[in-house]
Design an enzyme around this catalytic site. Structure first.
Site, PDB file in Angstrom:
ATOM      1  N   ALA A   5       0.941  -1.160  -0.098  1.00 59.82           N
ATOM      2  CA  ALA A   5       0.215   0.115  -0.215  1.00 59.82           C
ATOM      3  C   ALA A   5       0.621   1.376   0.180  1.00 59.82           C
ATOM      4  O   ALA A   5       1.829   0.779  -0.646  1.00 59.82           O
ATOM      5  CB  ALA A   5      -0.980  -0.262   1.323  1.00 59.82           C
ATOM      6  N   ASN A   6       0.328   2.423   0.503  1.00 59.74           N
ATOM      7  CA  ASN A   6       0.597   3.631   0.198  1.00 59.74           C
ATOM      8  C   ASN A   6      -0.125   4.844   1.005  1.00 59.74           C
ATOM      9  O   ASN A   6      -1.047   4.207   2.330  1.00 59.74           O
ATOM     10  CB  ASN A   6       1.150   4.865  -0.833  1.00 59.74           C
ATOM     11  CG  ASN A   6      -0.383   5.123  -1.686  1.00 59.74           C
ATOM     12  OD1 ASN A   6      -1.196   5.886  -1.043  1.00 59.74           O
ATOM     13  ND2 ASN A   6      -0.847   4.243  -2.913  1.00 59.74           N
TER      14      ASN A   6
END
Ligand code: CTP
Ligand code: CA
Length: 221
Positions: free
Chosen positions: A33-34
């Site tokens: 993810a980020n």
């Protein structure tokens, strides 16, 4: 029915907004993810709804309340986001604020175990580019706005993205500081006509400014 004093300038227009990160599973319990919080995209969706637009918000996994008057579709992965965007068309404008994961893994069916043989290799493949796909689509919205998250050479990269992706505007921000997850943003507003350096503003204020530009553009045509 129109209510007095209510901003209805975008009444009858459909605007599509993407927001948040995507999660790309590695196995049933892990993902890539980020740091996107979704705050800027949700603010944009809310600002457009306050101007009377029908707003479809395709949201990655975030911990945010849906702004009033916004139709929200929750997705997890980039490919789910791409499918939801396609399903939501046609739209008069699209604002793709989401920080889409560029790569996905081939998820394992079971939790990957440590076996004392070193870390598992992660074979990544590239996700579809939703913005570039929309620009090429038969249903391209009349106004297509991208965001750009950069940690250096913001203007150079933003101009390059505007050209490469075939969108009309790029809102570029420097995410090397506290932008991701924070409440304020300092952006460059990049069009074919040039670059505007907006001051550091709250994400709601960035959203209002952008919504005003979108309103002006949609009422012009
Ligand atoms: N975007 C998208 N689909 C992707 C990747 C990005 O729709 N798979 C959109 C984002 O929502 C944003 C714009 O494209 O509006 C720019 O995203 P960004 O990550 O800055 O651009 P990339 O082309 O992925 O380039 P980079 O290598 O800098 O990440
Ligand atoms: Ca990217």
């Amino acid at each position: 029915p129109a209510r007095p004093g209510r901003d209805e300038r975008l009444r009858g227009r459909h605007v599509l907004v993407t927001a948040g990160p995507t999660h790309e599973p590695i196995d049933p319990v892990r993902y890539i993810a980020n740091r996107s919080s979704g705050k800027q995209g949700f603010a944009v969706a809310g600002a457009l709804a306050r101007r009377g637009a029908r707003v479809t918000l395709v949201a990655g996994p975030v911990a945010l309340a849906t702004p009033p008057g916004v139709d929200r579709i929750d997705v997890e992965t980039a490919r789910e986001m791409a499918a939801a965007v396609e399903h939501a068309l046609p739209a008069d404008a699209a604002v793709l604020v989401a920080a889409v994961a560029d790569w996905r893994a081939e998820p394992a069916d079971q939790k990957i175990k440590k076996r004392g043989e070193g870390p598992p290799p992660l074979a990544l493949s590239e996700n579809p580019d939703i913005l570039a796909g929309l620009a090429r689509s038969d249903h391209r919205p009349g106004l297509l706005v991208g965001f750009a998250a950069e940690t250096e050479q913001v203007e150079v990269h933003a101009r390059e993205k505007l050209a490469r992706k075939g969108c009309d505007w790029i809102v570029a921000n420097d995410v090397s500081g506290d932008v991701m997850g924070g409440d304020a943003n300092r952006v460059l507003f990049v069009t074919q006509d040039g670059v505007e350096d907006w001051p550091r503003l709250g994400k709601d204020e960035v959203a209002d400014r952008l919504a005003e530009r979108i309103t002006a553009a949609l009422l012009w045509v």
